[in-house]
Design an enzyme around this catalytic site. Structure first.
Site, PDB file in Angstrom:
ATOM      1  N   ASN A 115     -42.633 -23.265  -5.640  1.00  0.00           N
ATOM      2  CA  ASN A 115     -42.599 -24.668  -5.190  1.00  0.00           C
ATOM      3  C   ASN A 115     -42.767 -25.654  -6.242  1.00  0.00           C
ATOM      4  O   ASN A 115     -43.613 -25.659  -6.997  1.00  0.00           O
ATOM      5  CB  ASN A 115     -43.968 -24.900  -4.311  1.00  0.00           C
TER       6      ASN A 115
ATOM      7  N   LYS B 222     -42.346 -28.776  -6.237  1.00  0.00           N
ATOM      8  CA  LYS B 222     -43.089 -30.062  -5.835  1.00  0.00           C
ATOM      9  C   LYS B 222     -42.009 -31.354  -6.364  1.00  0.00           C
ATOM     10  O   LYS B 222     -40.904 -30.987  -6.351  1.00  0.00           O
ATOM     11  CB  LYS B 222     -44.537 -30.242  -6.584  1.00  0.00           C
TER      12      LYS B 222
ATOM     13  N   HIS C 142     -49.017 -28.278   3.129  1.00  0.00           N
ATOM     14  CA  HIS C 142     -49.510 -28.070   1.660  1.00  0.00           C
ATOM     15  C   HIS C 142     -50.646 -28.989   1.625  1.00  0.00           C
ATOM     16  O   HIS C 142     -50.671 -29.962   2.039  1.00  0.00           O
ATOM     17  CB  HIS C 142     -48.343 -28.379   0.641  1.00  0.00           C
TER      18      HIS C 142
ATOM     19  N   GLU D 298     -51.499 -30.539  -0.539  1.00  0.00           N
ATOM     20  CA  GLU D 298     -51.059 -32.045  -1.369  1.00  0.00           C
ATOM     21  C   GLU D 298     -50.443 -32.923  -0.123  1.00  0.00           C
ATOM     22  O   GLU D 298     -50.782 -34.187  -0.447  1.00  0.00           O
ATOM     23  CB  GLU D 298     -50.173 -31.930  -2.374  1.00  0.00           C
TER      24      GLU D 298
ATOM     25  N   GLU E 107     -53.827 -20.925   0.138  1.00  0.00           N
ATOM     26  CA  GLU E 107     -54.031 -21.711  -1.417  1.00  0.00           C
ATOM     27  C   GLU E 107     -55.301 -22.224  -1.261  1.00  0.00           C
ATOM     28  O   GLU E 107     -55.160 -23.379  -0.789  1.00  0.00           O
ATOM     29  CB  GLU E 107     -53.006 -22.752  -1.192  1.00  0.00           C
TER      30      GLU E 107
ATOM     31  N   GLY F  27     -53.281 -25.713  -9.494  1.00  0.00           N
ATOM     32  CA  GLY F  27     -53.168 -26.557 -10.830  1.00  0.00           C
ATOM     33  C   GLY F  27     -54.012 -26.686 -11.577  1.00  0.00           C
ATOM     34  O   GLY F  27     -54.229 -27.357 -12.563  1.00  0.00           O
TER      35      GLY F  27
ATOM     36  N   SER G 256     -52.582 -21.298  -9.195  1.00  0.00           N
ATOM     37  CA  SER G 256     -52.579 -21.101 -10.802  1.00  0.00           C
ATOM     38  C   SER G 256     -52.004 -19.457 -10.893  1.00  0.00           C
ATOM     39  O   SER G 256     -52.461 -18.800 -11.632  1.00  0.00           O
ATOM     40  CB  SER G 256     -53.877 -21.088 -11.263  1.00  0.00           C
TER      41      SER G 256
HETATM   42  P1  13P Z   1     -49.881 -24.085  -9.129  1.00  0.00           P
HETATM   43  O1  13P Z   1     -49.265 -22.778  -9.292  1.00  0.00           O
HETATM   44  O2  13P Z   1     -49.424 -25.170 -10.016  1.00  0.00           O
HETATM   45  O3  13P Z   1     -51.369 -23.974  -9.042  1.00  0.00           O
HETATM   46  O4  13P Z   1     -49.508 -24.545  -7.590  1.00  0.00           O
HETATM   47  C1  13P Z   1     -50.020 -23.982  -6.415  1.00  0.00           C
HETATM   48  C2  13P Z   1     -48.917 -24.602  -5.316  1.00  0.00           C
HETATM   49  O5  13P Z   1     -49.594 -25.528  -5.025  1.00  0.00           O
HETATM   50  C3  13P Z   1     -47.897 -23.897  -4.674  1.00  0.00           C
HETATM   51  O6  13P Z   1     -47.892 -24.412  -3.489  1.00  0.00           O
END
Ligand code: 13P
Length: 252
Positions: free
Chosen positions: A9, A11, A96, A98, A168, A174, A213
């Site tokens: 992903n 983003k 997601h 976010e 997740e 992150g 992560s």
């Molecule tokens: P990270 O791998 O940066 O922690 O992000 C995970 C994520 O949100 C994947 O959709």
């Protein structure tokens, strides 16, 4: 043995040069390298068509990071599932954390998108997970159950056949702090059993991804767990060498 699935992903990251370099790197790789791993890449949507044409490795598929549930009409700024289908993506990441946080997406809206995606023969990758506070209050299972129940309510008992769920935990995204593989395995088992119990078919094709992560350092311990079918990788997918190491370590 079932192939492990690595989903990237990106983003809101990347630009034309980044995409070109990524394509060059992937195309220079020996395709045997991807033998036992299925790779899905979710770049920002405007790069999907270009990438799907230029990447030679047919084992790599593409996902959109979002979609609207409407098919057409006066919905400024939105993109429909059939449009995503046309540009060469087979999968759509939904819900997601976010998007839940920054775009106020709730379980009902996500369920409507899920319905629309399936109706268009695309495959949803539904993201679920709890916040740090919810984890501390021991609410993880309740939160996950609610996120899943809304999909059942809106899309029926077979909703999860041929789909992906990405667990997740929000506190692990992150932060560099991945959830313990043993804990994730338990949650995945819970998710699988819960969905099977509520489904009409007792043998459903459901893939369970862990996200949060994921890195070359922890992937091995995560991927060896029984109930974890693959990973959803954010920042770890942005540096090509890292991403390749993650794939390599899944290629057992
Ligand atoms: P990270 O791998 O940066 O922690 O992000 C995970 C994520 O949100 C994947 O959709």
């Amino acid at each position: 043995m079932k192939k492990k699935i690595v989903i990237a992903n990106w983003k809101l990251n990347g630009n034309k040069n980044f995409v070109k370099e990524f394509i060059h790197n992937i195309n220079s790789e020996n395709q045997k390298f991807f033998k036992n791993t299925k790779v899905i890449i979710a770049p920002p949507i405007i790069y999907i068509k270009y990438m799907s044409k230029k990447i030679h490795n047919k084992k790599i598929s593409f996902a959109s990071q979002n979609v609207d549930y409407n098919y057409q009409g006066a919905f400024t700024g939105e993109i429909s599932p059939n449009m995503i289908n046309e540009i060469g993506a087979k999968y759509i990441i939904l819900g997601h954390s976010e998007r839940r946080k920054n775009h106020f997406e709730n379980n009902l809206l996500i369920a409507k998108k899920f319905f629309s995606v399936k109706k268009n023969k695309l495959i949803p990758i539904l993201c679920i997970g709890e916040t740090q506070e919810e984890k501390e209050k021991n609410l993880t299972k309740n939160i996950i159950q609610k996120q899943i129940d809304e999909i059942f309510l809106h899309c029926g008992n077979n909703a999860f056949h041929n789909t992906f769920i990405a667990y997740e935990p929000i506190w692990s995204i992150g932060t560099g702090e991945n959830a313990s593989p043993d804990d994730v395995n338990k949650i995945m088992k819970f998710i699988k059993n819960y969905i099977i119990k509520k489904s009409l078919y007792k043998k459903i094709n459901l893939n369970l991804q862990y996200g949060g992560s994921v890195s070359p350092n922890n992937i091995k311990r995560i991927i060896e767990k029984k109930y974890i079918d693959g990973v959803l990788v954010g920042s770890g997918s942005l540096q090509y060498k890292n991403f390749l190491k993650i794939i390599q370590k899944c290629n057992v």
